[in-house]
Design an enzyme around this catalytic site. Structure first.
Site, short mmCIF file in Angstrom:
data_model
loop_
_atom_site.label_atom_id
_atom_site.label_comp_id
_atom_site.label_asym_id
_atom_site.label_seq_id
_atom_site.Cartn_x
_atom_site.Cartn_y
_atom_site.Cartn_z
N GLY A 45 21.08 18.32 64.08
CA GLY A 45 20.68 18.67 62.72
C GLY A 45 21.83 19.30 61.97
O GLY A 45 22.74 19.87 62.59
N GLN A 50 25.98 24.32 55.73
CA GLN A 50 27.02 24.34 56.76
C GLN A 50 28.29 23.61 56.34
O GLN A 50 29.35 23.80 56.94
CB GLN A 50 26.50 23.73 58.06
CG GLN A 50 25.40 24.56 58.71
CD GLN A 50 24.84 23.84 59.92
OE1 GLN A 50 23.93 23.02 59.80
NE2 GLN A 50 25.40 24.13 61.08
N CYS A 111 24.15 25.79 67.60
CA CYS A 111 24.37 25.47 66.19
C CYS A 111 25.82 25.02 66.02
O CYS A 111 26.72 25.62 66.61
CB CYS A 111 24.11 26.72 65.35
SG CYS A 111 24.37 26.48 63.59
N LEU A 112 26.04 23.98 65.22
CA LEU A 112 27.40 23.48 65.00
C LEU A 112 28.27 24.56 64.33
O LEU A 112 29.49 24.51 64.44
CB LEU A 112 27.39 22.21 64.15
CG LEU A 112 26.76 20.97 64.82
CD1 LEU A 112 26.74 19.80 63.84
CD2 LEU A 112 27.49 20.58 66.10
N HIS A 153 15.07 25.80 62.33
CA HIS A 153 16.47 26.21 62.41
C HIS A 153 17.24 25.75 61.16
O HIS A 153 17.96 26.54 60.55
CB HIS A 153 17.08 25.61 63.70
CG HIS A 153 18.55 25.84 63.89
ND1 HIS A 153 19.06 26.51 64.98
CD2 HIS A 153 19.62 25.47 63.14
CE1 HIS A 153 20.39 26.54 64.87
NE2 HIS A 153 20.74 25.92 63.76
N GLU A 154 17.06 24.48 60.80
CA GLU A 154 17.81 23.93 59.65
C GLU A 154 17.33 24.53 58.33
O GLU A 154 18.13 24.80 57.44
CB GLU A 154 17.68 22.40 59.60
CG GLU A 154 18.24 21.66 60.81
CD GLU A 154 19.65 22.07 61.18
OE1 GLU A 154 20.45 22.43 60.29
OE2 GLU A 154 19.96 22.04 62.39
N HIS A 157 18.92 27.76 57.64
CA HIS A 157 20.28 27.65 57.08
C HIS A 157 20.23 27.64 55.54
O HIS A 157 21.09 28.24 54.89
CB HIS A 157 20.95 26.34 57.52
CG HIS A 157 21.63 26.41 58.86
ND1 HIS A 157 22.64 27.30 59.13
CD2 HIS A 157 21.48 25.67 59.99
CE1 HIS A 157 23.07 27.12 60.38
NE2 HIS A 157 22.37 26.13 60.93
NI NI Z 1 22.56 25.34 62.88
#
Ligand code: NI
Length: 185
Positions: A45, A50, A111-112, A153-154, A157
Site C-alpha cells: 500500500g 508518502q 511501512c515503506l 494504515h494507509e 497516512h
Molecule cells: Ni505506511
C-alpha cells in the site's frame, strides 16, 4: 514514474491530505505513478502523503493470503525474475471514508516510510470504506483481516499518522534514536 518516498521522521509525513476535487488527468497520472512506486518497492500500500503529494489518494495491492504476503516480504529487494506473482488486486481509494468498523485484531505492520522496522499494532479487523476509484466512480468495500489493516494504515497516512504512533512511548523513543543514529551513519 517511480517517485521518491519520504522517510520517518520527515515532518512532511505529518501533513493532512486535502480532498480531491475532481478525478482528472493529473490525478490519474498521480495514481499511475503511485502504483509504479509501490510495485517497485514491493509494498502492499502507498498513500500520496508518502510521496509528498498531500491529496486523499491511496493505492494498494494486498495479497490473497498470509502465505502470499510472507512470500512477498521474503522476496522484497530480490531483483530476480523468479519473484512469485502475488499481485492481483490493484485497489485505488480517492477521498476514502470509513463508515463502519468492528472487532479488534493485532497484526505485525511495516511501512515503506519506516524501512526495516516492524511492530504489532491493534486495529479493527472489519471495516467498511467508501471511496472513489481512479475512474471517479463511488464504491463501497467491506474488508477484513490484512486488507482491513492495510486500509486503516494507509488512511492514517492521509491524516499525517504513522503506524509507529500507535506504539508505546518507549518503543517510539527507541525507534527515533535508532533512526537518528542511522541517518548520522
Ligand atoms: Ni505506511
Amino acid at each position: 514514474m517511480i517517485l521518491p518516498i519520504l522517510n520517518y521522521p520527515d515532518s512532511r509525513l505529518r501533513t493532512k491530505a486535502k480532498e480531491v476535487d475532481a478525478v482528472d488527468d493529473k490525478i490519474k497520472t498521480l495514481v499511475k505513478d503511485m502504483y509504479e512506486t509501490m510495485y517497485a518497492e514491493d509494498g502492499i500500500g502507498l498513500a500520496a502523503t508518502q510521496i509528498d503529494q498531500h491529496l486523499q489518494v491511496v493505492v494498494m495491492d494486498v495479497p490473497d493470503s498470509q502465505d502470499d504476503y510472507e512470500l512477498l516480504l521474503k522476496n522484497r529487494k530480490n531483483d530476480s525474475d523468479k519473484k512469485p506473482d502475488t499481485r492481483h488486486h490493484p485497489l485505488c481509494f480517492i477521498n476514502p471514508k470509513v463508515t463502519n468498523t468492528s472487532g479488534h485484531e493485532k497484526h505485525v505492520e511495516g511501512c515503506l516510510s519506516v524501512p526495516g522496522y516492524h511492530a504489532e499494532v491493534e486495529r479493527a479487523n472489519q471495516i467498511t470504506v467508501e471511496a472513489l476509484n481512479e475512474q471517479g466512480e463511488m464504491f463501497t468495500l467491506h474488508a477484513s483481516n490484512l486488507l482491513a489493516v492495510c486500509i486503516q494504515h494507509e488512511l492514517d497516512h492521509l491524516d499525517g499518522i504513522l503506524f509507529v504512533d500507535h506504539l508505546s512511548k518507549l518503543k517510539q523513543k527507541r525507534l527515533l534514536e535508532k533512526t537518528k543514529k542511522a541517518i548520522k551513519g
